[in-house]
Design a protein around this motif. Structure first.
Motif, PDB file in Angstrom:
ATOM      1  N   HIS A 204       8.953  -1.699 -10.850  1.00 45.18           N
ATOM      2  CA  HIS A 204       7.813  -0.794 -10.694  1.00 45.18           C
ATOM      3  C   HIS A 204       8.219   0.673 -10.631  1.00 45.18           C
ATOM      4  CE1 HIS A 204       5.672  -4.438  -9.947  1.00 45.18           C
ATOM      5  NE2 HIS A 204       6.155  -4.616  -8.730  1.00 45.18           N
ATOM      6  N   PHE A 205       9.514   0.978 -10.783  1.00 46.68           N
ATOM      7  CA  PHE A 205       9.990   2.362 -10.619  1.00 46.68           C
ATOM      8  C   PHE A 205       9.954   3.112 -11.944  1.00 46.68           C
ATOM      9  CE2 PHE A 205      13.723   5.313 -10.567  1.00 46.68           C
ATOM     10  CZ  PHE A 205      13.156   6.256  -9.714  1.00 46.68           C
ATOM     11  N   ASP A 206       9.135   4.156 -12.008  1.00 50.34           N
ATOM     12  CA  ASP A 206       9.008   4.979 -13.217  1.00 50.34           C
ATOM     13  C   ASP A 206       9.966   6.159 -13.114  1.00 50.34           C
ATOM     14  OD1 ASP A 206       8.313   6.424 -15.425  1.00 50.34           O
ATOM     15  OD2 ASP A 206       6.145   6.370 -15.065  1.00 50.34           O
ATOM     16  N   SER A 207      11.067   6.098 -13.854  1.00 46.45           N
ATOM     17  CA  SER A 207      12.102   7.131 -13.778  1.00 46.45           C
ATOM     18  C   SER A 207      11.650   8.465 -14.367  1.00 46.45           C
ATOM     19  CB  SER A 207      13.367   6.658 -14.500  1.00 46.45           C
ATOM     20  OG  SER A 207      13.093   6.387 -15.867  1.00 46.45           O
ATOM     21  N   THR A 208      10.557   8.479 -15.110  1.00 51.04           N
ATOM     22  CA  THR A 208      10.067   9.739 -15.682  1.00 51.04           C
ATOM     23  C   THR A 208       9.265  10.549 -14.664  1.00 51.04           C
ATOM     24  OG1 THR A 208       8.007   8.767 -16.518  1.00 51.04           O
ATOM     25  CG2 THR A 208       9.944   8.669 -17.955  1.00 51.04           C
ATOM     26  N   LYS A 209       9.094   9.991 -13.463  1.00 49.50           N
ATOM     27  CA  LYS A 209       8.319  10.687 -12.422  1.00 49.50           C
ATOM     28  C   LYS A 209       9.171  10.914 -11.184  1.00 49.50           C
ATOM     29  CE  LYS A 209       4.009   8.592 -14.069  1.00 49.50           C
ATOM     30  NZ  LYS A 209       2.877   7.690 -13.748  1.00 49.50           N
ATOM     31  N   LEU A 210      10.388  11.393 -11.417  1.00 46.49           N
ATOM     32  CA  LEU A 210      11.298  11.670 -10.317  1.00 46.49           C
ATOM     33  C   LEU A 210      10.845  12.884  -9.514  1.00 46.49           C
ATOM     34  CD1 LEU A 210      14.663  11.126 -12.210  1.00 46.49           C
ATOM     35  CD2 LEU A 210      13.789   9.699 -10.366  1.00 46.49           C
TER      36      LEU A 210
ATOM     37  N   ALA B 197       0.836  -1.207   0.000  1.00 49.84           N
ATOM     38  CA  ALA B 197       0.000   0.000   0.000  1.00 49.84           C
ATOM     39  C   ALA B 197       0.868   1.254   0.000  1.00 49.84           C
ATOM     40  CB  ALA B 197      -0.925  -0.012   1.212  1.00 49.84           C
ATOM     41  N   THR B 198       1.949   1.220   0.768  1.00 44.37           N
ATOM     42  CA  THR B 198       2.866   2.366   0.815  1.00 44.37           C
ATOM     43  C   THR B 198       3.532   2.579  -0.538  1.00 44.37           C
ATOM     44  OG1 THR B 198       3.311   1.958   3.160  1.00 44.37           O
ATOM     45  CG2 THR B 198       4.885   3.329   1.966  1.00 44.37           C
ATOM     46  N   GLN B 199       3.958   1.485  -1.159  1.00 44.87           N
ATOM     47  CA  GLN B 199       4.641   1.597  -2.447  1.00 44.87           C
ATOM     48  C   GLN B 199       3.706   2.091  -3.543  1.00 44.87           C
ATOM     49  OE1 GLN B 199       6.305  -2.319  -3.016  1.00 44.87           O
ATOM     50  NE2 GLN B 199       8.094  -1.892  -1.753  1.00 44.87           N
ATOM     51  N   GLU B 200       2.484   1.594  -3.553  1.00 46.42           N
ATOM     52  CA  GLU B 200       1.527   2.012  -4.580  1.00 46.42           C
ATOM     53  C   GLU B 200       1.134   3.474  -4.424  1.00 46.42           C
ATOM     54  OE1 GLU B 200      -1.671  -0.761  -4.305  1.00 46.42           O
ATOM     55  OE2 GLU B 200      -0.629  -2.311  -5.479  1.00 46.42           O
ATOM     56  N   GLY B 201       1.367   4.035  -3.243  1.00 48.27           N
ATOM     57  CA  GLY B 201       1.070   5.443  -3.021  1.00 48.27           C
ATOM     58  C   GLY B 201       2.177   6.368  -3.477  1.00 48.27           C
ATOM     59  N   LEU B 202       3.328   5.819  -3.858  1.00 50.49           N
ATOM     60  CA  LEU B 202       4.440   6.647  -4.328  1.00 50.49           C
ATOM     61  C   LEU B 202       4.143   7.203  -5.714  1.00 50.49           C
ATOM     62  CD1 LEU B 202       7.406   4.305  -3.294  1.00 50.49           C
ATOM     63  CD2 LEU B 202       6.715   6.417  -2.148  1.00 50.49           C
ATOM     64  N   SER B 203       4.555   8.433  -5.944  1.00 48.50           N
ATOM     65  CA  SER B 203       4.299   9.062  -7.247  1.00 48.50           C
ATOM     66  C   SER B 203       5.069   8.379  -8.368  1.00 48.50           C
ATOM     67  CB  SER B 203       4.684  10.549  -7.189  1.00 48.50           C
ATOM     68  OG  SER B 203       6.062  10.686  -6.862  1.00 48.50           O
ATOM     69  N   CYS B 204       6.189   7.737  -8.028  1.00 45.83           N
ATOM     70  CA  CYS B 204       7.023   7.091  -9.046  1.00 45.83           C
ATOM     71  C   CYS B 204       6.643   5.635  -9.261  1.00 45.83           C
ATOM     72  CB  CYS B 204       8.493   7.196  -8.665  1.00 45.83           C
ATOM     73  SG  CYS B 204       8.882   6.456  -7.060  1.00 45.83           S
ATOM     74  N   PHE B 205       5.588   5.161  -8.581  1.00 46.10           N
ATOM     75  CA  PHE B 205       5.173   3.770  -8.729  1.00 46.10           C
ATOM     76  C   PHE B 205       4.318   3.590  -9.979  1.00 46.10           C
ATOM     77  CE2 PHE B 205       2.078   0.358  -8.256  1.00 46.10           C
ATOM     78  CZ  PHE B 205       2.863  -0.707  -7.853  1.00 46.10           C
TER      79      PHE B 205
ATOM     80  N   ASP C 273      21.074  15.494   7.072  1.00 49.56           N
ATOM     81  CA  ASP C 273      20.920  16.928   6.810  1.00 49.56           C
ATOM     82  C   ASP C 273      20.987  17.259   5.324  1.00 49.56           C
ATOM     83  OD1 ASP C 273      23.546  16.185   6.571  1.00 49.56           O
ATOM     84  OD2 ASP C 273      24.369  18.004   7.486  1.00 49.56           O
ATOM     85  N   HIS C 274      20.979  16.213   4.489  1.00 54.11           N
ATOM     86  CA  HIS C 274      21.090  16.381   3.037  1.00 54.11           C
ATOM     87  C   HIS C 274      19.690  16.201   2.443  1.00 54.11           C
ATOM     88  CE1 HIS C 274      22.401  16.303  -0.991  1.00 54.11           C
ATOM     89  NE2 HIS C 274      23.589  15.725  -0.832  1.00 54.11           N
ATOM     90  N   ASN C 275      19.065  17.304   2.047  1.00 58.24           N
ATOM     91  CA  ASN C 275      17.679  17.255   1.555  1.00 58.24           C
ATOM     92  C   ASN C 275      17.536  16.478   0.253  1.00 58.24           C
ATOM     93  OD1 ASN C 275      16.763  18.801   3.718  1.00 58.24           O
ATOM     94  ND2 ASN C 275      17.171  20.739   2.646  1.00 58.24           N
ATOM     95  N   ALA C 276      18.603  16.421  -0.527  1.00 56.64           N
ATOM     96  CA  ALA C 276      18.530  15.737  -1.827  1.00 56.64           C
ATOM     97  C   ALA C 276      19.183  14.368  -1.754  1.00 56.64           C
ATOM     98  CB  ALA C 276      19.192  16.599  -2.904  1.00 56.64           C
ATOM     99  N   TYR C 277      18.979  13.696  -0.638  1.00 58.93           N
ATOM    100  CA  TYR C 277      19.496  12.338  -0.460  1.00 58.93           C
ATOM    101  C   TYR C 277      18.331  11.496   0.029  1.00 58.93           C
ATOM    102  CZ  TYR C 277      23.160   8.858   0.536  1.00 58.93           C
ATOM    103  OH  TYR C 277      23.979   7.755   0.528  1.00 58.93           O
ATOM    104  N   GLN C 278      17.710  10.779  -0.900  1.00 60.58           N
ATOM    105  CA  GLN C 278      16.461  10.086  -0.593  1.00 60.58           C
ATOM    106  C   GLN C 278      16.592   8.583  -0.817  1.00 60.58           C
ATOM    107  OE1 GLN C 278      13.206  11.773  -2.818  1.00 60.58           O
ATOM    108  NE2 GLN C 278      13.724  13.879  -2.272  1.00 60.58           N
ATOM    109  N   ARG C 279      15.778   7.816  -0.081  1.00 59.01           N
ATOM    110  CA  ARG C 279      15.713   6.369  -0.244  1.00 59.01           C
ATOM    111  C   ARG C 279      14.264   5.965  -0.472  1.00 59.01           C
ATOM    112  NH1 ARG C 279      18.306   1.367   1.403  1.00 59.01           N
ATOM    113  NH2 ARG C 279      20.161   2.563   1.964  1.00 59.01           N
ATOM    114  N   ILE C 280      14.055   5.080  -1.447  1.00 59.07           N
ATOM    115  CA  ILE C 280      12.718   4.560  -1.738  1.00 59.07           C
ATOM    116  C   ILE C 280      12.761   3.041  -1.656  1.00 59.07           C
ATOM    117  CG2 ILE C 280      10.925   4.301  -3.494  1.00 59.07           C
ATOM    118  CD1 ILE C 280      11.662   6.999  -4.598  1.00 59.07           C
TER     119      ILE C 280
END
Length: 451
Positions: free
Chosen positions: A252-258, A79-87, A239-246
């Motif tokens: 299932h990862f759509d790279s066009t929706k980063l 459910a969490t994964q399907e809620g991701l914008s890049c899913f 403290d790095h805002n542009a360092y994310q983990r999914i």
């Protein structure tokens, strides 16, 4: 008394812990309530263990199955994964109607004559593959790292004393592998503070950590991993805002929706990975090639979604795909349905069933040391006692690996990337010591200059 207690314990053997279960056994059976196939005399009342339909790695009592399905952790994760914008479900799966590629028989079922014919086919396929890739056979079979000028980042020329202690401890080989991969990325012009790095199969995220350190903690990072991990290197970048983990499967990862936050002031995207297992490499390549507006029908998948084609504005704002740096691994887990360059294999005369056999053969290249007395010598082969020597098996396994990797390399070259398949470290440091590294011919990335 100790013996009596041991007899009352569950006899189920835990493979990961290499010991028996410590729970007490149920009366009338030698298993505990967790591992008993069923409770004697109570099977009709639902006291029978069945695998969870959502995750067969754990079992539940049949009478509790419906209740369990509502609260199983896999339901929450999904459910969490399907809620991701890049899913986007199976977005990186191949769109071709290819057959499964299941071997009609295994190598162990082959006769001696059939094994010799198959070995000859691998030799011929390898020669053709290196000819198409225009590379030296010795270069793609080397057990030592390819020559490379030392790469020193002006942002972080060396590790701290604490990090050096860790490097010289149990993690030494991993630290050396990461240093070698970062050096190869730097030599290819793929180390820059203005790039976004997408690490596939990130695990603890150590590779991204050291790439980030090499750019002075100015680069952006997205770590992709389908399993939960402990002791992650992410703690160094809170403290790095542009360092994310999914937490998401690559398929299932759509790279066009980063995330737009990651794309702001970004010159391009680089895909990285250390020891990507089997089809994970193919999924990673297919995933990021969707970003490249110049990809065409030569790749065995759809590389542009309808929204990109109908919305020119969005297409222009998509980040540039600058390149890849992926250390391949576990070729025996490759899948014909997901392999990115089936046309290359077909040109080599490889059918889906042959591909499955080719994947089986790769295990010969990393089978480890042979126990005393089990090694097959050339003398035994000459005497007709065995069809193939242990040394030749090892070489054939490595050639099978390189055939699969060279197909991936040729695909990237067909998409206007320049790159190579290089030994980034010695075979002693890692048996899986080859890195698929490629950068765009017109890449905007600039290598960090040596101080």
């Amino acid at each position: 008394e100790t013996t009596a207690k041991m007899e009352d314990r569950c006899t189920f053997f835990l493979e990961k812990k290499r010991r028996r279960c410590n729970f007490p056994s149920v009366s009338g059976t030698s298993f505990c309530t967790h591992h008993a196939p069923e409770i004697p005399g109570q099977a009709d009342s639902g006291m029978r263990n069945v695998p969870c339909p959502l995750d067969p790695n754990h079992w539940v009592w049949e009478k509790n199955l419906q209740r369990h399905l509502k609260k199983c952790n896999k339901v929450k994760v999904k459910a969490t994964q399907e809620g991701l914008s890049c899913f986007s479900e199976n977005v990186n799966a191949s769109t071709s109607d290819a057959e499964d590629g299941v071997a009609t028989r295994s190598l162990s079922q082959m006769s001696n004559d059939e094994l010799l014919k198959w070995a000859a086919r691998i030799e011929a396929m390898f020669d053709m593959a290196v000819s198409l890739a225009q590379c030296s056979p010795d270069a793609v079979l080397s057990e030592v790292a390819a020559p490379l000028a030392p790469f020193v980042s002006p942002f972080k020329a060396q590790r701290t004393e604490e990090e050096e202690d860790a490097k010289n401890d149990v993690n030494q080989k991993h630290a050396e592998q990461q240093d070698a991969i970062v050096a190869r990325l730097g030599a290819a012009g793929l180390v820059s503070p203005r790039l976004l790095y997408v690490e596939f199969g990130a695990g603890k995220g150590s590779l991204s950590h050291w790439v980030c350190e090499a750019t002075g903690r100015k680069s952006k990072h997205l770590l992709l991993e389908r399993e939960a991990r402990r002791h992650k290197y992410d703690k160094h970048h809170r403290d790095h805002n542009a360092y994310q983990r999914i937490r998401l499967d690559i398929i299932h990862f759509d790279s066009t929706k980063l995330d737009p936050c990651l794309l702001e002031d970004c010159d391009g995207v680089v895909g990285i990975g250390k020891h990507m297992c089997g089809a994970g490499t193919d999924l990673s390549l297919r995933c990021l090639l969707r970003l490249d507006s110049r990809t065409d029908s030569r790749i065995d998948c759809s590389v542009q979604d309808d929204d990109q084609q109908s919305n020119p504005k969005r297409r222009k704002t998509q980040p540039l795909l600058n390149g890849f740096g992926i250390a391949t691994c576990c070729h025996h887990l490759c899948d014909w349905r997901l392999y990115v360059n089936k046309r290359f294999m077909i040109d080599l005369g490889v059918s889906p069933a042959d591909f499955a056999l080719l994947c089986q053969t790769t295990s010969w290249g990393v089978s480890g040391s042979i126990r005393p007395g089990a090694e097959v010598s050339e003398e035994q082969v000459m005497q007709g006692l065995q069809p193939i020597s242990s040394q030749r098996k090892s070489t054939l396994g490595k050639k099978a690996k390189r055939i699969i990797d060279l197909g991936r390399l040729l695909l990237l070259r067909s998409q206007r990337f320049v790159g190579d398949l290089v030994a980034y470290c010695s075979h002693d440091l890692s048996p899986e010591n080859y890195l698929l590294v490629a950068s765009r011919k017109d890449s905007l990335a600039v290598a960090v200059q040596q101080t």
